[in-house]
Write a protein that holds these residues in place. Sequence first.
Motif, mmCIF file in Angstrom:
data_model
loop_
_atom_site.group_PDB
_atom_site.id
_atom_site.type_symbol
_atom_site.label_atom_id
_atom_site.label_comp_id
_atom_site.label_asym_id
_atom_site.label_seq_id
_atom_site.Cartn_x
_atom_site.Cartn_y
_atom_site.Cartn_z
ATOM 1 N N GLN A 194 88.668 25.197 -12.763
ATOM 2 C CA GLN A 194 88.523 23.837 -13.284
ATOM 3 C C GLN A 194 87.667 22.985 -12.354
ATOM 4 N N LEU A 195 87.798 23.204 -11.039
ATOM 5 C CA LEU A 195 86.945 22.490 -10.090
ATOM 6 C C LEU A 195 85.481 22.839 -10.341
ATOM 7 N N ALA A 196 85.209 24.119 -10.579
ATOM 8 C CA ALA A 196 83.832 24.543 -10.853
ATOM 9 C C ALA A 196 83.307 23.898 -12.131
ATOM 10 N N VAL A 197 84.176 23.738 -13.132
ATOM 11 C CA VAL A 197 83.764 23.074 -14.381
ATOM 12 C C VAL A 197 83.328 21.640 -14.087
ATOM 13 N N THR A 198 84.135 20.922 -13.301
ATOM 14 C CA THR A 198 83.803 19.523 -12.997
ATOM 15 C C THR A 198 82.540 19.425 -12.145
ATOM 16 N N ILE A 199 82.339 20.386 -11.226
ATOM 17 C CA ILE A 199 81.105 20.402 -10.435
ATOM 18 C C ILE A 199 79.917 20.690 -11.349
ATOM 19 N N GLY A 200 80.134 21.530 -12.367
ATOM 20 C CA GLY A 200 79.089 21.794 -13.354
ATOM 21 C C GLY A 200 78.709 20.539 -14.118
ATOM 22 N N PHE A 201 79.721 19.745 -14.508
ATOM 23 C CA PHE A 201 79.455 18.457 -15.148
ATOM 24 C C PHE A 201 78.601 17.574 -14.236
ATOM 25 N N LEU A 202 79.065 17.419 -13.003
ATOM 26 C CA LEU A 202 78.370 16.563 -12.049
ATOM 27 C C LEU A 202 76.963 17.090 -11.773
ATOM 28 N N GLY A 203 76.842 18.410 -11.641
ATOM 29 C CA GLY A 203 75.540 19.018 -11.399
ATOM 30 C C GLY A 203 74.560 18.742 -12.532
ATOM 31 N N ALA A 204 75.044 18.816 -13.776
ATOM 32 C CA ALA A 204 74.185 18.542 -14.935
ATOM 33 C C ALA A 204 73.716 17.097 -14.934
ATOM 34 N N TYR A 205 74.642 16.167 -14.643
ATOM 35 C CA TYR A 205 74.264 14.755 -14.602
ATOM 36 C C TYR A 205 73.199 14.506 -13.536
ATOM 37 N N LEU A 206 73.378 15.113 -12.352
ATOM 38 C CA LEU A 206 72.434 14.914 -11.255
ATOM 39 C C LEU A 206 71.077 15.545 -11.567
ATOM 40 N N VAL A 207 71.093 16.752 -12.140
ATOM 41 C CA VAL A 207 69.833 17.417 -12.505
ATOM 42 C C VAL A 207 69.094 16.593 -13.557
ATOM 43 N N ASN A 208 69.806 16.115 -14.575
ATOM 44 C CA ASN A 208 69.178 15.271 -15.590
ATOM 45 C C ASN A 208 68.522 14.046 -14.955
ATOM 46 N N TYR A 209 69.254 13.416 -14.061
ATOM 47 C CA TYR A 209 68.771 12.199 -13.404
ATOM 48 C C TYR A 209 67.528 12.498 -12.563
ATOM 49 N N GLN A 210 67.578 13.579 -11.769
ATOM 50 C CA GLN A 210 66.465 13.920 -10.884
ATOM 51 C C GLN A 210 65.230 14.366 -11.667
ATOM 52 N N LEU A 211 65.416 15.199 -12.685
ATOM 53 C CA LEU A 211 64.270 15.688 -13.455
ATOM 54 C C LEU A 211 63.617 14.572 -14.248
ATOM 55 N N LEU A 212 64.427 13.654 -14.775
ATOM 56 C CA LEU A 212 63.859 12.520 -15.491
ATOM 57 C C LEU A 212 63.031 11.657 -14.541
ATOM 58 N N GLY A 213 63.548 11.475 -13.332
ATOM 59 C CA GLY A 213 62.798 10.729 -12.327
ATOM 60 C C GLY A 213 61.507 11.425 -11.948
ATOM 61 N N TYR A 214 61.551 12.762 -11.816
ATOM 62 C CA TYR A 214 60.353 13.535 -11.468
ATOM 63 C C TYR A 214 59.305 13.421 -12.568
ATOM 64 N N SER A 215 59.731 13.531 -13.823
ATOM 65 C CA SER A 215 58.782 13.516 -14.941
ATOM 66 C C SER A 215 58.076 12.162 -15.067
ATOM 67 N N THR A 216 58.806 11.071 -14.791
ATOM 68 C CA THR A 216 58.206 9.742 -14.905
ATOM 69 C C THR A 216 57.324 9.397 -13.707
ATOM 70 N N SER A 217 57.596 9.998 -12.544
ATOM 71 C CA SER A 217 56.798 9.696 -11.345
ATOM 72 C C SER A 217 55.623 10.647 -11.165
ATOM 73 N N ASN A 218 55.554 11.704 -11.985
ATOM 74 C CA ASN A 218 54.448 12.669 -11.891
ATOM 75 C C ASN A 218 53.806 12.886 -13.257
ATOM 76 N N PRO A 219 53.338 11.838 -13.901
ATOM 77 C CA PRO A 219 52.793 11.991 -15.262
ATOM 78 C C PRO A 219 51.457 12.721 -15.299
ATOM 79 N N ASP A 220 50.786 12.853 -14.159
ATOM 80 C CA ASP A 220 49.448 13.452 -14.147
ATOM 81 C C ASP A 220 49.468 14.964 -13.924
ATOM 82 N N VAL A 221 50.684 15.547 -13.703
ATOM 83 C CA VAL A 221 50.774 16.994 -13.512
ATOM 84 C C VAL A 221 50.410 17.687 -14.826
#
Length: 468
Positions: free
Chosen positions: A142-169
Amino acid sequence: MKSTINLGYLVFLSVVAALGGFLFGYDTAVISGTIAQVTEQFRLDALQQGWYVGCALVGSIIGVLFAGILSDKFGRKSTMILSAILFSTSAIGCAVCMDFNQLVVYRIIGGVGIGVVSIISPLYISEVAVAQYRGRLVSLYQLAVTIGFLGAYLVNYQLLGYSTSNPDVTTGWWSLIFVTEVWRGMLGMETLPAILFFIIIFFIPESPRWLILKGREEKATDILERIYVSSKEALFQLTETKSVITSESKSEWRLLLQPGIRKAVIIGVCIAMLGQFMGVNAVLYYGPAIFENAGLSGGDSLFYQVLVGLVNTLTTILALVIIDKVGRKKLVYYGVSGMVVSLILIATYFIYGESWGISSIFLLVFFLFYVFCCAVSICAVVFVLLSEMYPTRVRGLAMSIAGFALWIGTYLIGQLTPWMLQNLTPAGTFLLFAIMCVPYMLIVWKLVPETTGKSLEEIERYWMTTKN
């Protein structure tokens, strides 16, 4: 006893199996950050959007139906390998799919992986664990499930930030997956833990209880000697398991109909389904939308998701530490009582908050308190109880039945929550969730035995001798 247990080896086996829980959590939560982008790109209407969100749940229901049967026939380890293949296929497929129909197919494949691993990972941990550590080791899942939730939220947040800050790639696939159509990267990042899960499973043995059931006692003894260190204790565990299995002369389906086992299965179905109607997934899935409707829209909704995920993870760590000391039933009593209080406070806010001039930040506090109470009790306890309630011969099959009920409940609450928020009002919805806590508490109080500190064989004998 403690000195004759190879605790490091037990933790290793449990962490490997629990990695399936991380994939469960990531695959379930990652979709929250992709809905708007996928809807815009494929011009989805409301029904198609709902199908995109819900198709993985359909896959999960399919997965739990077959998980127990496959694990009882081919083994716990082989079935976990299958789930890793399903997760890897889904993640890669979602990243490179050509159209919406392919995306749905790969999401369903991932859903099947979720359904399989939700049964097999806690089951495996339960069967290799020793009695005094079983609660906290199964809680690693169950701890791994909750870390998976948190990991998904963080990955979504980071990738969205990367895509908006690197539009010329503009480098081919990299640009497509991580910039112009970043939802592909969010879904595809699951490939890394999925492949790791696939590889590392080959470094753990099969469940010794399953091996004993299949008559492979020599191999089971070798594994038990690695767990218990003492050959004498390993031989005792082998004899204990054999004595219980020998007494189960009926076929699997006929054994399920035996009064005590039938009662255990019905109880498992009830606590699995009722747990969904106490609001846990409604809060996790629809919390950001509820925050916005309550006036918290000035902040970033992804930030609130991360905050809820962080509280969920930290509280699960607390539950992992205390579950074998406090006991399963006491955790349910304390936690569900807190859930009732927090749900009533949330409902009160929606009724009187505006007229009383209560700040909307209090709603966030009530939500986080609810998440705390839920994570420390039913979320931590449910998979522990389901993994230890049933006889070895039918454990996979019985867990599939309970898991099927759990996923049906998850699907129903996912579909009904928007309707309830609209027609019952938010206050009525949260009051209904509070009311549903009462039968859950009564079932655990009156019908579920305290299993803390008991071996699986002792628990099995309890149900085998129980009448309706």
